[in-house]
Motif scaffolding. Structure first.
Motif, PDB file in Angstrom:
ATOM      1  N   GLY A   1       4.305 -21.913  -3.367  1.00  0.00           N
ATOM      2  CA  GLY A   1       4.885 -20.605  -3.662  1.00  0.00           C
ATOM      3  C   GLY A   1       3.985 -19.430  -3.332  1.00  0.00           C
ATOM      4  N   PHE A   2       2.971 -19.655  -2.508  1.00  0.00           N
ATOM      5  CA  PHE A   2       2.059 -18.546  -2.192  1.00  0.00           C
ATOM      6  C   PHE A   2       2.689 -17.533  -1.234  1.00  0.00           C
ATOM      7  CE2 PHE A   2      -1.323 -16.765   0.549  1.00  0.00           C
ATOM      8  CZ  PHE A   2      -1.976 -16.014  -0.412  1.00  0.00           C
ATOM      9  N   LYS A   3       3.460 -18.003  -0.266  1.00  0.00           N
ATOM     10  CA  LYS A   3       4.057 -17.101   0.719  1.00  0.00           C
ATOM     11  C   LYS A   3       4.967 -16.048   0.082  1.00  0.00           C
ATOM     12  CE  LYS A   3       6.475 -17.038   5.159  1.00  0.00           C
ATOM     13  NZ  LYS A   3       7.409 -15.979   4.763  1.00  0.00           N
ATOM     14  N   PRO A   4       5.799 -16.430  -0.884  1.00  0.00           N
ATOM     15  CA  PRO A   4       6.629 -15.400  -1.537  1.00  0.00           C
ATOM     16  C   PRO A   4       5.823 -14.302  -2.219  1.00  0.00           C
ATOM     17  CG  PRO A   4       7.512 -17.577  -1.969  1.00  0.00           C
ATOM     18  CD  PRO A   4       6.197 -17.783  -1.311  1.00  0.00           C
ATOM     19  N   VAL A   5       4.619 -14.643  -2.708  1.00  0.00           N
ATOM     20  CA  VAL A   5       3.767 -13.614  -3.326  1.00  0.00           C
ATOM     21  C   VAL A   5       3.398 -12.565  -2.286  1.00  0.00           C
ATOM     22  CG1 VAL A   5       1.547 -13.153  -4.423  1.00  0.00           C
ATOM     23  CG2 VAL A   5       2.850 -15.196  -5.057  1.00  0.00           C
ATOM     24  N   ASN A   6       2.980 -13.031  -1.095  1.00  0.00           N
ATOM     25  CA  ASN A   6       2.658 -12.098  -0.017  1.00  0.00           C
ATOM     26  C   ASN A   6       3.876 -11.277   0.392  1.00  0.00           C
ATOM     27  OD1 ASN A   6      -0.071 -12.212   0.593  1.00  0.00           O
ATOM     28  ND2 ASN A   6       0.123 -14.024   1.857  1.00  0.00           N
ATOM     29  N   ASP A   7       5.012 -11.958   0.524  1.00  0.00           N
ATOM     30  CA  ASP A   7       6.218 -11.270   1.007  1.00  0.00           C
ATOM     31  C   ASP A   7       6.741 -10.238   0.015  1.00  0.00           C
ATOM     32  OD1 ASP A   7       6.048 -12.839   3.240  1.00  0.00           O
ATOM     33  OD2 ASP A   7       7.555 -14.303   2.561  1.00  0.00           O
ATOM     34  N   ARG A   8       6.633 -10.559  -1.258  1.00  0.00           N
ATOM     35  CA  ARG A   8       7.230  -9.677  -2.274  1.00  0.00           C
ATOM     36  C   ARG A   8       6.278  -8.592  -2.757  1.00  0.00           C
ATOM     37  NH1 ARG A   8      10.425 -11.654  -7.777  1.00  0.00           N
ATOM     38  NH2 ARG A   8      11.008  -9.548  -8.491  1.00  0.00           N
TER      39      ARG A   8
ATOM     40  N   ALA B   1      -2.341  -7.456  -0.477  1.00  0.00           N
ATOM     41  CA  ALA B   1      -3.377  -7.194  -1.478  1.00  0.00           C
ATOM     42  C   ALA B   1      -3.204  -8.105  -2.685  1.00  0.00           C
ATOM     43  CB  ALA B   1      -3.334  -5.732  -1.907  1.00  0.00           C
ATOM     44  N   ALA B   2      -1.937  -8.283  -3.111  1.00  0.00           N
ATOM     45  CA  ALA B   2      -1.660  -9.186  -4.241  1.00  0.00           C
ATOM     46  C   ALA B   2      -1.964 -10.621  -3.844  1.00  0.00           C
ATOM     47  CB  ALA B   2      -0.205  -9.045  -4.674  1.00  0.00           C
ATOM     48  N   GLY B   3      -1.619 -10.989  -2.599  1.00  0.00           N
ATOM     49  CA  GLY B   3      -1.922 -12.343  -2.130  1.00  0.00           C
ATOM     50  C   GLY B   3      -3.414 -12.604  -2.105  1.00  0.00           C
TER      51      GLY B   3
END
Length: 205
Positions: free
Chosen positions: A171-178, A182-184
């Motif tokens: 689930g790391f990619k959704p963190v970057n996308d959403r 910087a959050a990633g």
């Protein structure tokens, strides 16, 4: 004779000023005890006055690194300079020994900043700039070292085993996308810190 004497006196005075204003530490010793130290040496030692150094053994402040057998005699050597407050700086030392009378002169240069820069560059070459964890090149190099014949008896045994773990972040990619990169990045740093806290100092992460 009088003009010549005055000329010698002026030359000596210029020499003393040159030594005193030199940016590197200049120390003169007799039988391993300091008899002169210029202002740069006082500053390097963290001393308040010359009396903090005069008469003290040079070994109280100066510690040579072991000389490489291939290093020619007479070239500057690396060493450590111990300050009055207990801290240590890296130095380069040029030594001129006396003619068998136990005297010596030292030119001591503080190279701590250049040493720190070298260490930072070396660390950067083997570690990820964001997380501080070792990069792929360093990991593979270390793994090859551990698996090479001759290391630790030449083969892996029950007393010496190596475990390699591969960890994926679900689930790391959704963190970057959403939330953005910087959050990633913050997530990666947090995970890296938890991995380091959960492993031993001898483990490679």
């Amino acid at each position: 004779c009088i003009p010549a004497t005055r000329g010698i006196g002026r030359t000596d005075e210029r020499y003393r000023r040159l030594v005193e204003l030199a940016p590197d530490g200049i120390i003169m010793c007799t039988k391993a005890n300091i008899k002169f130290a210029n202002s740069a040496a006082l500053q390097m030692a963290g001393a308040k006055s010359r009396y903090d150094l005069i008469g003290a053994p040079i070994g109280q402040f100066l510690e040579f690194e072991i000389r490489n057998t291939e290093q020619p005699v007479g070239v500057p050597r690396m060493g450590r300079w111990k300050r009055k407050d207990g801290s240590v700086v890296h130095v380069q030392i040029a030594e001129i020994a006396g003619a068998g009378d136990g005297s010596a002169q030292y030119l001591v240069r503080d190279i701590t900043e250049s040493k720190n820069r070298e260490a930072a560059l070396a660390h950067r070459a083997e570690h990820d700039w964001l997380t501080g964890l070792v990069n792929r090149a360093r990991f593979e190099s270390r793994l090859e070292e551990m698996l090479a014949p001759g290391i630790g008896g030449g083969r892996l045994t029950g007393a010496r085993q190596i475990a390699v773990l591969f960890i994926d972040l679900d689930g790391f990619k959704p963190v970057n996308d959403r939330y953005g990169h910087a959050a990633g990045d913050a997530v990666l740093v947090a995970v890296a810190e938890r991995l380091k806290d959960s492993t031993r100092g001898s483990d490679l992460v």
